[in-house]
Motif scaffolding. Structure first.
Motif, PDB file in Angstrom:
ATOM      1  N   LYS A 129       0.819  -1.217   0.000  1.00 50.74           N
ATOM      2  CA  LYS A 129       0.000   0.000   0.000  1.00 50.74           C
ATOM      3  C   LYS A 129       0.850   1.264   0.000  1.00 50.74           C
ATOM      4  N   GLY A 130       2.172   1.067  -0.072  1.00 51.87           N
ATOM      5  CA  GLY A 130       3.059   2.221  -0.113  1.00 51.87           C
ATOM      6  C   GLY A 130       3.482   2.732   1.246  1.00 51.87           C
ATOM      7  N   ASN A 131       3.138   2.011   2.305  1.00 54.43           N
ATOM      8  CA  ASN A 131       3.527   2.432   3.641  1.00 54.43           C
ATOM      9  C   ASN A 131       5.004   2.121   3.884  1.00 54.43           C
ATOM     10  N   ARG A 132       5.719   3.089   4.441  1.00 48.94           N
ATOM     11  CA  ARG A 132       7.143   2.898   4.728  1.00 48.94           C
ATOM     12  C   ARG A 132       7.343   1.851   5.815  1.00 48.94           C
ATOM     13  N   GLN A 133       8.449   1.098   5.677  1.00 46.68           N
ATOM     14  CA  GLN A 133       8.787   0.069   6.654  1.00 46.68           C
ATOM     15  C   GLN A 133      10.295  -0.080   6.683  1.00 46.68           C
ATOM     16  N   ALA A 134      10.792  -0.832   7.661  1.00 50.21           N
ATOM     17  CA  ALA A 134      12.218  -1.131   7.681  1.00 50.21           C
ATOM     18  C   ALA A 134      12.587  -1.891   6.413  1.00 50.21           C
ATOM     19  N   PRO A 135      13.711  -1.556   5.791  1.00 49.80           N
ATOM     20  CA  PRO A 135      14.065  -2.210   4.521  1.00 49.80           C
ATOM     21  C   PRO A 135      14.321  -3.698   4.694  1.00 49.80           C
ATOM     22  N   ASP A 136      13.903  -4.473   3.691  1.00 55.69           N
ATOM     23  CA  ASP A 136      14.112  -5.918   3.688  1.00 55.69           C
ATOM     24  C   ASP A 136      15.545  -6.243   3.257  1.00 55.69           C
ATOM     25  N   VAL A 137      16.036  -7.372   3.717  1.00 58.08           N
ATOM     26  CA  VAL A 137      17.335  -7.869   3.275  1.00 58.08           C
ATOM     27  C   VAL A 137      17.148  -8.619   1.961  1.00 58.08           C
ATOM     28  N   LEU A 138      18.005  -8.305   0.990  1.00 58.91           N
ATOM     29  CA  LEU A 138      17.897  -8.849  -0.360  1.00 58.91           C
ATOM     30  C   LEU A 138      19.131  -9.689  -0.661  1.00 58.91           C
ATOM     31  N   PHE A 139      18.908 -10.944  -1.052  1.00 60.54           N
ATOM     32  CA  PHE A 139      20.007 -11.845  -1.380  1.00 60.54           C
ATOM     33  C   PHE A 139      20.272 -11.819  -2.894  1.00 60.54           C
ATOM     34  N   ASP A 150       5.398  -4.153 -29.377  1.00 64.44           N
ATOM     35  CA  ASP A 150       5.836  -2.958 -30.108  1.00 64.44           C
ATOM     36  C   ASP A 150       7.356  -2.868 -30.225  1.00 64.44           C
ATOM     37  N   GLY A 151       8.055  -3.899 -29.754  1.00 66.89           N
ATOM     38  CA  GLY A 151       9.506  -3.935 -29.845  1.00 66.89           C
ATOM     39  C   GLY A 151      10.227  -3.347 -28.647  1.00 66.89           C
ATOM     40  N   SER A 152       9.495  -2.673 -27.766  1.00 70.22           N
ATOM     41  CA  SER A 152      10.124  -2.139 -26.558  1.00 70.22           C
ATOM     42  C   SER A 152      10.397  -3.271 -25.572  1.00 70.22           C
ATOM     43  N   LYS A 153      11.172  -2.982 -24.550  1.00 70.01           N
ATOM     44  CA  LYS A 153      11.579  -4.032 -23.618  1.00 70.01           C
ATOM     45  C   LYS A 153      11.217  -3.674 -22.188  1.00 70.01           C
ATOM     46  N   GLU A 154      10.886  -4.716 -21.443  1.00 67.62           N
ATOM     47  CA  GLU A 154      10.679  -4.597 -20.016  1.00 67.62           C
ATOM     48  C   GLU A 154      11.690  -5.487 -19.301  1.00 67.62           C
ATOM     49  N   TYR A 155      12.213  -4.980 -18.209  1.00 70.73           N
ATOM     50  CA  TYR A 155      13.197  -5.712 -17.427  1.00 70.73           C
ATOM     51  C   TYR A 155      12.567  -6.113 -16.098  1.00 70.73           C
ATOM     52  N   TYR A 156      12.704  -7.384 -15.762  1.00 63.48           N
ATOM     53  CA  TYR A 156      12.114  -7.922 -14.535  1.00 63.48           C
ATOM     54  C   TYR A 156      13.226  -8.320 -13.571  1.00 63.48           C
ATOM     55  N   LEU A 157      13.123  -7.780 -12.362  1.00 65.57           N
ATOM     56  CA  LEU A 157      14.100  -8.041 -11.308  1.00 65.57           C
ATOM     57  C   LEU A 157      13.510  -9.009 -10.286  1.00 65.57           C
ATOM     58  N   TYR A 158      14.278 -10.025  -9.953  1.00 66.33           N
ATOM     59  CA  TYR A 158      13.899 -11.019  -8.954  1.00 66.33           C
ATOM     60  C   TYR A 158      14.864 -10.860  -7.773  1.00 66.33           C
ATOM     61  N   PRO A 159      14.484 -10.046  -6.762  1.00 67.91           N
ATOM     62  CA  PRO A 159      15.444  -9.567  -5.762  1.00 67.91           C
ATOM     63  C   PRO A 159      15.778 -10.542  -4.641  1.00 67.91           C
ATOM     64  N   ASN A 160      15.151 -11.733  -4.630  1.00 64.43           N
ATOM     65  CA  ASN A 160      15.476 -12.729  -3.606  1.00 64.43           C
ATOM     66  C   ASN A 160      15.272 -12.153  -2.211  1.00 64.43           C
ATOM     67  N   ASN A 161      14.103 -11.516  -2.024  1.00 66.02           N
ATOM     68  CA  ASN A 161      13.757 -10.881  -0.759  1.00 66.02           C
ATOM     69  C   ASN A 161      13.656 -11.935   0.351  1.00 66.02           C
TER      70      ASN A 161
END
Length: 528
Positions: A95-105, A116-127
């Motif tokens: 919901k956009g509420n601030r919290q302590a940051p998560d550790v990301l592996f 349309d030829g454009s690109k999207e990049y997907y990040l898998y942050p291992n939260n």
């Protein structure tokens, strides 16, 4: 032998922003688990850059950190790595509420081409926060910023999706997407390409895609963690961290190796390929027995990438006395593929060296941080009691620099890991220097920037392994207990190296009657 006192700032006169040896990022930066990709440069249409996505060892007393950053380089200039900034933090809920940051592996990134030829990049942050291991974020640029796209519709604290530990994602040429993950047990699944975060309807997750190290069935795969997927010609290659067998190569079991498996299909069945890199720096002693010449154990994670005509393996090394300050490494490999059903994929095992991208050999006339050493041993063998590493001899002191917004991140005053604990019998080595670059010099000196530790002793220089046979030294330094305990530049005549051709290792052997360290070693350079 000459002694000169110097100020750290003077080192800048000898420095250079170009950086291609191992580790190839600044020594104060700790980016393990590197996933290398060639992606379009969003600011220079028609060009590409090499991007390194990894976790960020910033917490110092535990793995990884609370942000993901990216470094990149022009594929034609792998000696010039650029910090592109923070690409992701997980510090808000759904919901956009601030919290302590998560550790990301260890993360991964996949690219999807839109109609349309454009690109999207997907990040898998291992939260690593409960309920968020399957988190997925999206961006229009490879350097972010990335925004989470798979928050649960009813619970803003969790993310939907199947992913577990160490996710890897791949979009095939036909647009179908696949995910891989696991710790001890490997998993794979076809993904819904419309979400890139859920299993494709009508398909199931495959468990034990390859054999795990605890399966007890004698399988060669021995999967531990660190899934990474690549497609080479018509073959699918799974790179992963493998737990070796106890006694394999004559050493204790270790998950410090990257191995690979290959298949005709993205989800198998798989054939075991072999080892790509061993972070222990395997070598042999005078009797031919296998020894390790670097960190005795640790974790590893990485992958492979073809840049131009050359294949590379990207991995990391450990620094310090734990596993929480890892550094990015690279080495050249050879890859061959037999096309067609059942064809074999062969990947050569890389050598653990100081060269990195300087595959012609290190330039002896350049000033290098001493911590690019690829060999660091003591009189007694190093060992690990997880997560602590115990060294009887030389190893590296981690250095951190929190301000990444630097005009010159490779400035010699900050780009340093002191080589410490240089006790009697310690050996610090570099593979390899190219002595052709001395260009017919007559007299040659070796200069070491060091800090004496108040002990008498010597540093003997060799260009052959000093523990094999009885090679002749090429020079010697003498350190006195009376030497001031402050930065000192010492020089020794090593003119025999002027007769050498091509690439040779350089080894420094420390001798002292003291029970402690002879000195701290900071930099190394040949002079003519």
């Amino acid at each position: 032998m000459k002694k000169l006192f110097f100020s750290l700032g003077i080192a800048m006169a000898f420095g250079s922003p170009a950086w291609a040896m191992n580790p190839y990022l600044p020594l104060w930066e700790h980016i393990p688990d590197g996933e290398p990709y060639l992606f379009d440069d969003p600011d220079n249409p028609g060009k590409q850059r090499v991007y390194i996505y990894g976790s960020h060892d910033m917490l110092r007393t535990m793995y990884c950190g609370t942000d993901l950053v990216v470094w990149s380089a022009d594929p034609d200039s792998l000696n010039d790595w650029r910090y592109d900034g923070v690409i992701f933090r997980s510090d808000k809920d759904g919901k956009g509420n601030r919290q302590a940051p998560d550790v990301l592996f260890a993360p991964d990134v996949a690219v999807k081409t839109l109609p349309d030829g454009s690109k999207e990049y997907y990040l898998y942050p291992n939260n690593q926060r409960g309920g968020r291991n399957g988190q997925v974020a999206r961006s229009k640029r490879p350097d972010g910023p990335f925004e989470v796209v798979n928050w649960d519709k009813t619970n803003p604290d969790v993310c939907d999706g199947p992913f577990g530990f160490d996710p890897a994602v791949f979009v095939d040429d036909d647009g179908r997407a696949y995910g891989y993950w696991g710790f001890g047990t490997s998993h794979g699944a076809e993904l819904d390409p419309t979400t890139m975060s859920s299993v494709k309807p009508g398909t199931k997750v495959i468990e034990k895609m390859i054999g795990g190290f605890e399966d007890g069935d004698g399988n060669d795969f021995r999967f531990f963690e660190a899934s990474s997927i690549r497609k080479i010609d018509d073959k699918y290659v799974l790179v992963y961290s493998r737990m070796t067998n106890d006694g394999e190569w004559g050493l204790p079991q270790s998950n410090f190796t990257l191995a690979y498996a290959y298949s005709d299909n993205p989800l198998g069945p798989w054939t075991y390929g072999g080892t790509i890199i061993d972070g222990r720096g395997r070598d042999t002693d005078a009797d031919g027995k296998t020894i390790y010449t670097a960190t005795p154990n640790g974790n590893t994670h990485g992958s492979i990438l073809k840049i131009g005509d050359q294949w590379w393996v990207f991995y990391h090394r450990q620094t310090g006395t734990d596993e929480y300050s890892r550094q990015a490494m690279a080495a050249p490999i050879e890859v061959s593929v037999e096309k067609g059903k059942g064809g074999k994929v062969t990947i050569s095992e890389a050598e653990y060296t100081s060269e990195g991208f300087e595959t012609d050999g290190l330039d002896p006339l350049r000033l290098y941080p001493a911590a690019i050493a690829s060999h660091f041993t003591g009189k007694e063998g190093a060992y690990q009691t997880y997560p602590r590493l115990h060294y009887s001899g030389s190893h590296f002191l981690p250095v951190y620099y929190d301000d990444h917004d630097l005009k010159n991140p490779y400035h010699p005053d900050i780009n340093i890991n002191p080589v410490i604990n240089n006790t009697d019998g310690s050996i610090v080595g570099y593979k390899y220097f190219n002595f052709d670059k001395l260009d017919g010099a007559g007299k040659v000196e070796l200069a070491l920037d060091l800090i004496p530790a108040g002990a008498d002793g010597t540093i003997t220089v060799y260009t052959e392994a000093p523990w094999k046979g009885n090679p002749q030294p090429v020079g010697k330094f003498e350190i006195k207990a009376s030497d001031a305990i402050k930065p000192l530049k010492m020089k020794a005549d090593v003119s025999p190296v002027a007769k050498l051709k091509g690439k040779h290792p350089v080894y420094l052997v420390f001798s002292t009657p003291s029970e402690g360290s002879l000195c701290t070693l900071n930099r190394i350079q040949f002079l003519k």
